[in-house]
Design a protein around this motif. Structure first.
Motif, short mmCIF file in Angstrom:
data_model
loop_
_atom_site.label_atom_id
_atom_site.label_comp_id
_atom_site.label_asym_id
_atom_site.label_seq_id
_atom_site.Cartn_x
_atom_site.Cartn_y
_atom_site.Cartn_z
N PHE A 186 3.12 8.00 0.02
CA PHE A 186 3.91 7.77 -1.19
C PHE A 186 3.47 8.73 -2.30
CE2 PHE A 186 4.36 5.77 -5.35
CZ PHE A 186 5.75 5.65 -5.41
N TYR A 187 2.16 8.89 -2.48
CA TYR A 187 1.65 9.81 -3.51
C TYR A 187 2.12 11.24 -3.25
CZ TYR A 187 -1.54 6.37 -5.61
OH TYR A 187 -2.07 5.28 -6.25
N ARG A 188 2.19 11.62 -1.98
CA ARG A 188 2.66 12.98 -1.64
C ARG A 188 4.12 13.15 -2.06
NH1 ARG A 188 -0.77 15.64 2.29
NH2 ARG A 188 -2.51 14.26 2.78
N MET A 189 4.93 12.10 -1.86
CA MET A 189 6.32 12.17 -2.28
C MET A 189 6.43 12.31 -3.80
SD MET A 189 9.43 9.42 -1.88
CE MET A 189 8.81 8.41 -3.23
N LYS B 7 5.67 15.79 -4.98
CA LYS B 7 6.80 16.70 -4.79
C LYS B 7 7.90 16.42 -5.82
CE LYS B 7 8.74 20.11 -2.80
NZ LYS B 7 8.15 21.45 -2.87
N LEU B 8 8.11 15.15 -6.10
CA LEU B 8 9.14 14.76 -7.07
C LEU B 8 8.83 15.31 -8.46
CD1 LEU B 8 11.66 12.98 -7.79
CD2 LEU B 8 10.05 11.11 -8.19
N THR B 9 7.58 15.25 -8.87
CA THR B 9 7.20 15.64 -10.23
C THR B 9 6.72 17.09 -10.33
OG1 THR B 9 4.98 14.73 -9.87
CG2 THR B 9 6.61 13.29 -10.90
N GLU B 10 6.76 17.80 -9.22
CA GLU B 10 6.36 19.21 -9.22
C GLU B 10 7.30 20.01 -10.11
OE1 GLU B 10 5.11 21.45 -5.39
OE2 GLU B 10 7.25 21.80 -5.64
N PHE C 298 -1.87 -0.03 4.80
CA PHE C 298 -1.59 0.19 3.38
C PHE C 298 -2.11 1.56 2.91
CE2 PHE C 298 -2.14 -0.59 -1.18
CZ PHE C 298 -0.93 -1.20 -1.48
N HIS C 299 -3.32 1.91 3.33
CA HIS C 299 -3.95 3.16 2.89
C HIS C 299 -3.11 4.37 3.30
CE1 HIS C 299 -7.04 6.09 1.90
NE2 HIS C 299 -6.88 6.60 3.11
N PHE C 300 -2.69 4.41 4.56
CA PHE C 300 -1.87 5.51 5.08
C PHE C 300 -0.55 5.61 4.32
CE2 PHE C 300 1.46 6.78 8.21
CZ PHE C 300 1.03 8.07 8.46
N ALA C 301 0.10 4.47 4.09
CA ALA C 301 1.40 4.45 3.41
C ALA C 301 1.29 4.88 1.95
CB ALA C 301 2.02 3.05 3.51
N TYR D 148 5.65 -1.26 -8.88
CA TYR D 148 4.82 -1.25 -10.09
C TYR D 148 4.22 0.12 -10.38
CZ TYR D 148 5.52 -6.21 -10.60
OH TYR D 148 6.11 -7.44 -10.78
N GLN D 149 3.96 0.90 -9.32
CA GLN D 149 3.48 2.27 -9.53
C GLN D 149 4.52 3.07 -10.32
OE1 GLN D 149 0.50 3.96 -8.56
NE2 GLN D 149 -0.09 1.82 -8.38
N VAL D 150 5.77 2.96 -9.91
CA VAL D 150 6.84 3.71 -10.56
C VAL D 150 7.09 3.17 -11.96
CG1 VAL D 150 9.27 4.40 -10.47
CG2 VAL D 150 7.92 4.31 -8.37
#
Length: 201
Positions: free
Chosen positions: A84-87, A90-93, A77-80, A19-21
């Motif tokens: 995910f946000y870090r990925m 990088k994807l949208t950089e 969940f918090h760690f994961a 749902y985030q994506v």
């Protein structure tokens, strides 16, 4: 974490990612198989995989180049979500457009070697410069493709003439010590000073 709850949490995490994506208008989602999402942004692709043993794998590629890679055991969940946000970052950089600089000497051989060293240096330090080299007799055909032309010390006497002939491209001379020692850091300093001065004009 109890294995049952971990499996439940992983399933919740997968749904959350989905749902985030889906809610990010910049991204396109493809469900590749039961454990893999492919996420597309411009010419980059992220691969998000949740393996049955609770390992999460994240990767971002651009063409053949791997830009980002992580794999980790799902614990909470918090760690994961943080990873995910870090990925996604990088994807949208956005890739900074490379700036073009030309090195020039009498025959192009010495500056060719220096250009090769400079490009490796820029690549290692993620600096968006594209450095090329040429012989002096070839300048008139290619100078328009460059922001800055740096000429070898032995051609110093031509700086004024070339500056007039090759307008609006700026022509500068490389410091003799910088040139003789192939000092990438010093040459980078000269290039960066040129762009700083350009921005203030």
């Amino acid at each position: 974490m109890d294995p049952f709850y971990r499996i439940e949490n992983i399933e919740i995490f997968k749904k959350w990612v989905y749902y985030q994506v889906l809610n990010d208008s910049r991204l396109t989602l493809e469900e590749y198989d039961s454990r893999t999402y492919k996420i597309f942004y411009k010419d980059k692709v992220a691969r998000f995989v949740v393996w049955p043993i609770g390992i999460v794998e994240e990767a971002v590629t651009q063409g053949e180049e791997l830009l980002f890679y992580l794999h980790y055991q799902f614990y909470n969940f918090h760690f994961a979500t943080d990873l995910f946000y870090r990925m996604v970052e990088k994807l949208t950089e956005e890739n900074e457009e490379k700036k073009s600089i030309l090195l020039c000497c009498t025959g192009g051989m010495t500056t060719g070697y220096f250009a090769e060293k400079m490009n490796k240096y820029c690549q290692l330090n993620k600096i968006p410069y594209d450095i090329k080299a040429t012989a002096a007799y070839h300048l008139n055909q290619i100078y328009k493709d460059y922001d800055l032309i740096l000429i070898a010390p032995q051609l110093r006497y031509k700086v004024v003439t070339l500056s007039q002939e090759l307008k609006p491209t700026v022509v500068e001379c490389i410091d003799p010590t910088t040139f003789a020692t192939y000092d990438c850091d010093a040459l980078l300093g000269q290039i960066e000073n040129f762009y700083k001065n350009k921005e203030t004009l």
